[in-house]
Design an enzyme around this catalytic site. Structure first.
Site, PDB file in Angstrom:
ATOM      1  N   ASP A 131      12.099  -3.623  88.550  1.00 48.16           N
ATOM      2  CA  ASP A 131      12.854  -2.533  89.177  1.00 48.16           C
ATOM      3  C   ASP A 131      12.611  -2.544  90.680  1.00 48.16           C
ATOM      4  OD1 ASP A 131      13.881  -1.651  86.764  1.00 48.16           O
ATOM      5  OD2 ASP A 131      12.259  -0.220  86.417  1.00 48.16           O
ATOM      6  N   ASP A 148      20.397  -1.584  84.868  1.00 51.47           N
ATOM      7  CA  ASP A 148      20.409  -0.188  84.427  1.00 51.47           C
ATOM      8  C   ASP A 148      21.713   0.498  84.840  1.00 51.47           C
ATOM      9  OD1 ASP A 148      17.847  -0.476  83.380  1.00 51.47           O
ATOM     10  OD2 ASP A 148      16.887   0.158  85.244  1.00 51.47           O
TER      11      ASP A 148
END
Length: 228
Positions: A131, A148
């Site tokens: 991330d 995502d």
């Protein structure tokens, strides 16, 4: 009912091919940004405290989207990997079998598949997800990645389409969806009427045959009497 009406068979036309290519592009965008944020140590505050980029391997997610289930990766990752494979199989099957006219829904599926594969690659390769893009939500900064975003956008698009846009929409808002549903209702009513006529005709034939039996019996009795 929906499966029966769609008559499941492969539907891969020009639109599907374009969507497959677009899905590959989205997948590449996710994997490349993960690679370069780690390599180049991206650091940028787009909107301080609300939208920030923090690369360089700082944020590693052992859970699922937006860092959920991040506390027990040894347990969570095998479960998430298995569920992702099952989800991908269902989504790809749906994408192949949906007719080309379901453009929005097939687009949504293609976007979700790109995101699911992007994070699946990380889970298999690293046992975590890389991330790097932070957003303020749920009372704090939550870090995620393009995969995502693809999943969230695809799911939202599918919900909107199934609720309001396509011919099976729960609350159809478009003229095309309303017309398709009206046509389907008319067809269903015609089929019901045809099914109702068939038993009625059969019953009429049976009643006619039954009524002929006494007449034939009386005729036979009269003939026997005359012969005596």
């Amino acid at each position: 009912m929906l499966i029966k009406k769609l008559k499941l068979k492969p539907h891969i036309g020009l639109k599907s091919i374009i969507l497959i290519v677009a899905s590959v592009v989205l997948l590449a965008a996710d994997l490349l940004t993960k690679y370069f944020e780690e390599k180049n140590n991206w650091q940028l505050k787009i909107i301080p405290g609300f939208a920030e980029i923090e690369g360089g391997g700082i944020h590693r997610n052992g859970g699922c989207a937006f860092s959920f289930l991040n506390n027990n990766p040894q347990i969570g990752q095998p479960i998430l990997i298995t569920l992702t494979f099952i989800l991908l199989a269902l989504l790809i099957f749906a994408f192949i079998c949906l007719p080309e006219r379901f453009t929005v829904l097939k687009t949504a599926i293609a976007i979700v598949v790109a995101g699911a594969i992007g994070n699946l690659v990380d889970r298999i390769a690293f046992f975590y997800v890389r991330d790097w893009f932070g957003l303020w939500m749920f009372g704090g900064m939550t870090f995620c990645n393009f995969a995502d975003f693809w999943i969230v956008i695809g799911v939202a698009l599918a919900v909107v389409d199934l609720m309001f846009l396509n011919e099976w929409a729960v609350f159809p808002l478009t003229k095309k969806a309303k017309a398709a549903q009206a046509e389907r209702r008319a067809q269903e009513e015609a089929e019901k009427a045809a099914q109702a006529v068939t038993p009625a005709a059969g019953n009429a034939e049976v009643n006619s045959a039954v009524s002929e039996v006494p007449a034939a019996t009386e005729e036979k009795t009269d003939n026997d009497t005359e012969s005596q």
